[in-house]
Design an enzyme around this catalytic site. Structure first.
Site, PDB file in Angstrom:
ATOM      1  N   CYS A 187      37.587 -12.128 -21.378  1.00  0.00           N
ATOM      2  CA  CYS A 187      38.807 -12.485 -22.132  1.00  0.00           C
ATOM      3  C   CYS A 187      39.303 -13.893 -21.825  1.00  0.00           C
ATOM      4  CB  CYS A 187      39.922 -11.498 -21.827  1.00  0.00           C
ATOM      5  SG  CYS A 187      39.460  -9.803 -22.140  1.00  0.00           S
ATOM      6  N   HIS A 214      47.026 -13.885 -23.567  1.00  0.00           N
ATOM      7  CA  HIS A 214      45.936 -13.005 -23.978  1.00  0.00           C
ATOM      8  C   HIS A 214      46.554 -11.689 -24.461  1.00  0.00           C
ATOM      9  CE1 HIS A 214      42.437 -10.617 -24.136  1.00  0.00           C
ATOM     10  NE2 HIS A 214      42.583 -10.023 -22.971  1.00  0.00           N
ATOM     11  N   ASN A 273      42.983  -5.829 -28.438  1.00  0.00           N
ATOM     12  CA  ASN A 273      42.429  -6.821 -27.509  1.00  0.00           C
ATOM     13  C   ASN A 273      41.072  -7.285 -28.057  1.00  0.00           C
ATOM     14  OD1 ASN A 273      41.179  -8.180 -25.426  1.00  0.00           O
ATOM     15  ND2 ASN A 273      41.657  -6.660 -23.856  1.00  0.00           N
TER      16      ASN A 273
HETATM   17  N1  ACO Z   1      45.612   8.546 -25.197  1.00  0.00           N
HETATM   18  C1  ACO Z   1      46.286   9.452 -24.448  1.00  0.00           C
HETATM   19  N2  ACO Z   1      46.230   9.465 -23.104  1.00  0.00           N
HETATM   20  C2  ACO Z   1      45.473   8.556 -22.496  1.00  0.00           C
HETATM   21  C3  ACO Z   1      44.745   7.591 -23.217  1.00  0.00           C
HETATM   22  C4  ACO Z   1      44.836   7.607 -24.613  1.00  0.00           C
HETATM   23  N3  ACO Z   1      44.183   6.723 -25.397  1.00  0.00           N
HETATM   24  N4  ACO Z   1      44.084   6.795 -22.347  1.00  0.00           N
HETATM   25  C5  ACO Z   1      44.388   7.238 -21.114  1.00  0.00           C
HETATM   26  N5  ACO Z   1      45.204   8.310 -21.207  1.00  0.00           N
HETATM   27  C6  ACO Z   1      45.777   9.113 -20.127  1.00  0.00           C
HETATM   28  C7  ACO Z   1      44.962   9.021 -18.872  1.00  0.00           C
HETATM   29  O1  ACO Z   1      43.877   9.920 -18.918  1.00  0.00           O
HETATM   30  C8  ACO Z   1      45.992   9.401 -17.821  1.00  0.00           C
HETATM   31  O2  ACO Z   1      46.116  10.800 -17.800  1.00  0.00           O
HETATM   32  P1  ACO Z   1      46.325  11.613 -16.423  1.00  0.00           P
HETATM   33  O3  ACO Z   1      47.600  11.088 -15.859  1.00  0.00           O
HETATM   34  O4  ACO Z   1      46.355  13.020 -16.865  1.00  0.00           O
HETATM   35  O5  ACO Z   1      45.135  11.231 -15.582  1.00  0.00           O
HETATM   36  C9  ACO Z   1      47.295   8.825 -18.389  1.00  0.00           C
HETATM   37  O6  ACO Z   1      47.056   8.595 -19.790  1.00  0.00           O
HETATM   38  C10 ACO Z   1      47.725   7.526 -17.733  1.00  0.00           C
HETATM   39  O7  ACO Z   1      46.575   6.688 -17.629  1.00  0.00           O
HETATM   40  P2  ACO Z   1      46.667   5.250 -17.002  1.00  0.00           P
HETATM   41  O8  ACO Z   1      45.318   4.619 -17.023  1.00  0.00           O
HETATM   42  O9  ACO Z   1      47.401   5.304 -15.713  1.00  0.00           O
HETATM   43  O10 ACO Z   1      47.609   4.536 -18.091  1.00  0.00           O
HETATM   44  P3  ACO Z   1      48.224   3.114 -18.066  1.00  0.00           P
HETATM   45  O11 ACO Z   1      49.670   3.179 -18.211  1.00  0.00           O
HETATM   46  O12 ACO Z   1      47.665   2.252 -16.967  1.00  0.00           O
HETATM   47  O13 ACO Z   1      47.677   2.498 -19.457  1.00  0.00           O
HETATM   48  C11 ACO Z   1      45.928   0.995 -20.174  1.00  0.00           C
HETATM   49  C12 ACO Z   1      46.284   2.388 -19.664  1.00  0.00           C
HETATM   50  C13 ACO Z   1      46.584   0.825 -21.531  1.00  0.00           C
HETATM   51  C14 ACO Z   1      44.427   0.863 -20.289  1.00  0.00           C
HETATM   52  C15 ACO Z   1      46.485  -0.075 -19.211  1.00  0.00           C
HETATM   53  O14 ACO Z   1      46.144   0.273 -17.898  1.00  0.00           O
HETATM   54  C16 ACO Z   1      45.965  -1.478 -19.496  1.00  0.00           C
HETATM   55  O15 ACO Z   1      46.303  -2.088 -20.486  1.00  0.00           O
HETATM   56  N6  ACO Z   1      45.210  -2.050 -18.558  1.00  0.00           N
HETATM   57  C17 ACO Z   1      44.785  -3.455 -18.602  1.00  0.00           C
HETATM   58  C18 ACO Z   1      43.733  -3.743 -19.620  1.00  0.00           C
HETATM   59  C19 ACO Z   1      43.370  -5.210 -19.556  1.00  0.00           C
HETATM   60  O16 ACO Z   1      44.219  -6.073 -19.543  1.00  0.00           O
HETATM   61  N7  ACO Z   1      42.096  -5.523 -19.459  1.00  0.00           N
HETATM   62  C20 ACO Z   1      41.699  -6.899 -19.232  1.00  0.00           C
HETATM   63  C21 ACO Z   1      41.146  -7.544 -20.373  1.00  0.00           C
HETATM   64  S1  ACO Z   1      39.848  -6.674 -21.174  1.00  0.00           S
HETATM   65  C22 ACO Z   1      38.389  -7.659 -21.113  1.00  0.00           C
HETATM   66  O17 ACO Z   1      38.219  -8.559 -20.321  1.00  0.00           O
HETATM   67  C23 ACO Z   1      37.311  -7.231 -22.025  1.00  0.00           C
END
Ligand code: ACO
Length: 326
Positions: free
Chosen positions: A113, A253, A283
């Site tokens: 990214c 980003h 993203n």
């Molecule tokens: N729908 C419903 N529930 C979901 C989903 C979904 N699509 N995805 C995950 N969950 C659930 C998980 O299973 C978890 O359930 P559990 O508590 O029963 O285990 C719960 O939701 C919480 O999951 P978390 O991973 O803790 O959720 P979080 O608030 O962290 O959000 C997310 C997840 C959106 C992925 C976030 O962590 C994020 O944006 N991370 C950063 C991503 C990023 O910036 N990446 C870098 C760039 S990408 C690149 O370089 C290609």
């Protein structure tokens, strides 16, 4: 010494729209969860035959037309992507052929990214050294073909697209004031694609184990991103001696609305000074910052002499910022 200046931009996203409601039908998720946790409403997805070079070409043609230049006058093509058409040759070379940019050298940049900002730092160095005068920099991804559409943790996040910029040497004060790039390979396992390289060459096993798809530890990535980006943007302004109140626009980003809001809040910036378009595109990795920059320009949100700060964060882990006086 000349400085690098973006003289025009262009962007392109595939026509096919996939909404959160469409995703509700294929994985256990809801529109409400996706909007609350990420801010994304929909994303654009390439058709079966559409490649990264196709998207890059369309964004580049727009940037070239808006600059009023001939493709043959481009000295260098830099293409940031981790979803190129094929491992070899570089997708930048395929783009060169499509554009008939016969005089250009061309190579790809792999920084996930952060790739567009890594590209800006390369363009900046070449221009300051006097090696090249006119550079086409593109961020383009077809992430949808490397996304596991059964994994709700990742498939709701990504989209396809491309953004391009023509960068020229400028003798004035307006242009790229500073660019900072960073990496921490110790954290590579937060975000990676394990299959298809020399570690796990394509095989029945890599295919059966879904190793050709993006894997992400979302929550750890999220926490590292917030901490790192808050420091990154503060450092970029401190180094330039610019107060955040003088900043006209932050172009982050487009990964997650909560990460963007945390970064803006650390700078004390009102959200009206932050470019957000992840609602429409999700993203798009290396394409995210140049698409947002292009849309900000088209919407008239950037004027001459404005200070504009770009930042990104992604697989590697890599992170980067760029400060410009437009
Ligand atoms: N729908 C419903 N529930 C979901 C989903 C979904 N699509 N995805 C995950 N969950 C659930 C998980 O299973 C978890 O359930 P559990 O508590 O029963 O285990 C719960 O939701 C919480 O999951 P978390 O991973 O803790 O959720 P979080 O608030 O962290 O959000 C997310 C997840 C959106 C992925 C976030 O962590 C994020 O944006 N991370 C950063 C991503 C990023 O910036 N990446 C870098 C760039 S990408 C690149 O370089 C290609």
């Amino acid at each position: 010494m000349p400085i690098a200046k973006i003289i025009s931009t262009g962007s392109y996203a595939p026509e096919k729209v996939v909404t959160n409601h469409d995703l509700e039908k294929i994985v256990d998720t809801t529109d409400k969860w996706i909007i609350e946790r990420t801010g994304i409403n929909e994303r654009r997805i390439a058709t079966e035959g559409e490649t990264t070079s196709d998207l890059a070409y369309k964004a580049s043609v727009t940037a070239i037309e808006r600059a009023g230049i001939n493709a043959e006058s481009i000295d260098l093509i830099l293409l940031a992507t981790f979803t190129g058409d094929m491992p070899m040759p570089a997708t930048a070379c395929l783009l060169q052929s499509m554009l008939k940019a016969k005089s250009a050298a061309a190579f790809d940049i792999s920084a996930a990214c952060s790739g567009f900002l890594y590209g800006l730092s390369i363009a900046d160095a070449y221009i300051r050294a006097g090696t090249f005068k006119r550079i086409l920099l593109v961020g383009a991804e077809v992430l949808s073909k490397f996304t596991d559409w059964r994994d709700r943790n990742t498939c709701v996040l990504f989209g396809d697209g491309a953004g391009a910029a023509i960068i020229e040497a400028s003798d004035g004060d307006n242009g790229l004031l500073s660019v900072d790039i960073h990496s921490n390979g110790d954290m590579a396992s937060l975000l990676y694609m394990p299959g298809g390289g020399s570690k796990n060459p394509p095989s029945r096993e890599t295919n059966d184990n879904s190793m050709h798809y993006i894997k992400m530890k979302g929550n750890e990535t999220f926490r590292f991103a917030v901490r790192t980006l808050e420091k990154l943007v503060v450092d970029a302004l401190d180094k330039a001696g610019i107060d955040s109140s003088e900043l006209s626009l932050l172009i982050p980003h487009q990964a997650n609305m909560r990460i963007i809001s945390a970064t803006a809040s650390r700078l004390g910036l009102d959200m009206s000074k932050v470019m957000v378009n992840l609602t429409k595109y999700g993203n798009t990795s290396a394409a995210s910052v140049p698409i947002a920059l292009d849309e900000a320009l088209m919407e008239g949100r950037i004027k001459d002499n404005d200070y504009v700060l770009l930042e990104a964060f992604g697989g590697g882990i890599t992170w980067a910022s760029a400060l410009m006086k437009w």
